[in-house]
Design an enzyme around this catalytic site. Structure first.
Site, mmCIF file in Angstrom:
data_model
loop_
_atom_site.group_PDB
_atom_site.id
_atom_site.type_symbol
_atom_site.label_atom_id
_atom_site.label_comp_id
_atom_site.label_asym_id
_atom_site.label_seq_id
_atom_site.Cartn_x
_atom_site.Cartn_y
_atom_site.Cartn_z
ATOM 1 N N SER A 83 0.847 -1.192 0.000
ATOM 2 C CA SER A 83 0.000 0.000 0.000
ATOM 3 C C SER A 83 0.886 1.246 0.000
ATOM 4 O O SER A 83 1.645 1.444 -0.949
ATOM 5 C CB SER A 83 -0.967 -0.041 1.184
ATOM 6 O OG SER A 83 -2.028 0.867 0.999
ATOM 7 N N ASP A 85 -8.423 -4.988 -6.647
ATOM 8 C CA ASP A 85 -8.047 -3.847 -5.821
ATOM 9 C C ASP A 85 -8.500 -2.590 -6.551
ATOM 10 O O ASP A 85 -7.896 -2.187 -7.542
ATOM 11 C CB ASP A 85 -6.533 -3.823 -5.605
ATOM 12 C CG ASP A 85 -6.096 -2.732 -4.649
ATOM 13 O OD1 ASP A 85 -6.925 -1.872 -4.298
ATOM 14 O OD2 ASP A 85 -4.914 -2.736 -4.251
ATOM 15 N N HIS A 137 -7.065 -5.511 -2.163
ATOM 16 C CA HIS A 137 -5.903 -4.835 -1.579
ATOM 17 C C HIS A 137 -5.145 -5.765 -0.632
ATOM 18 O O HIS A 137 -4.037 -5.470 -0.235
ATOM 19 C CB HIS A 137 -6.373 -3.577 -0.837
ATOM 20 C CG HIS A 137 -5.332 -2.521 -0.681
ATOM 21 N ND1 HIS A 137 -4.669 -1.936 -1.741
ATOM 22 C CD2 HIS A 137 -4.827 -1.919 0.429
ATOM 23 C CE1 HIS A 137 -3.813 -1.041 -1.302
ATOM 24 N NE2 HIS A 137 -3.879 -1.008 0.018
#
Length: 207
Positions: free
Chosen positions: A65, A151, A183
């Site tokens: 991330s 995602d 994600h």
């Protein structure tokens, strides 16, 4: 898992994390590539200098991330500290991210302005000018890019873009795409593949 595989883990409590309070956490806003990147490099330099069991010639940087974004940025700014990079679900091109994400509210909040506005704010200009894709010409280190096709926060074209950029530069690169993950990697068999790919890559370049 990383320690169990023989790696020293350095996880700095950089700007943007809650460890030192709300002010410290919010100082990253509008400054994704400033103090927090200095925090990463200061931590790795300290560990490499301070501890004899840290091999400064076999350092890697991994992240997911915002950590994946950090990896893509550090790939162009690490001054040959690292010998391998792994980015999971990271943002590579912030101009593309502005419109590609389903978190449009976050784009408007954090980027401050659209990239196409010529009179955009200073914070917006700083964000776009320091997008990792602007520094691919300085990439020189093997990289593994991992992404999930479901995602919608950071769309998988970000990982594909980084992978293709590395390959076009002649840099050893690998790409792992999960068609059925978002994600996070949540399915057990996918988790096994993730771990196997992750450590095979690190072992190849760091051991």
């Amino acid at each position: 898992m990383m320690a169990a595989n023989g790696y020293v883990v350095i996880a700095p409590n950089r700007h943007g994390l809650p460890g030192f309070g709300q002010e410290w956490k919010e100082e990253i806003s509008g400054d994704w590539t400033g103090q927090c990147m200095s925090d990463y490099l200061a931590a790795i330099d300290y560990a490499a200098e301070k501890f004899s069991f840290v091999d400064k010639d076999r350092l890697g940087a991994v992240g997911a991330s915002f950590g994946g974004f950090s990896v893509y940025y550090l790939a162009g700014h690490h001054n040959k500290r690292f010998k391998a990079f792994i980015a999971h679900d990271g943002a590579f091109n912030l101009e593309s991210m502005y419109t590609d994400t389903e978190e449009v509210f976050f784009s408007n909040w954090e980027y401050d302005d659209a990239y196409w506005n010529k009179d955009r704010t200073a914070n917006a200009s700083k964000t776009y000018e320091n997008s990792p894709h602007k520094f691919v010409d300085k990439w020189d280190t093997p990289i593994l890019c991992i992404h999930g096709e479901k995602d919608y926060r950071i769309v998988y074209n970000q990982g594909m873009g980084a992978f293709n950029a590395a390959r076009l530069r002649g840099i050893p690169a690998e790409l792992l795409i999960f068609p059925d993950e978002n994600h996070w990697v949540l399915k057990p068999q996918n988790g096994i593949l993730w771990q196997r790919t992750f450590f095979n890559f690190l072992d190849k370049w760091l051991k």
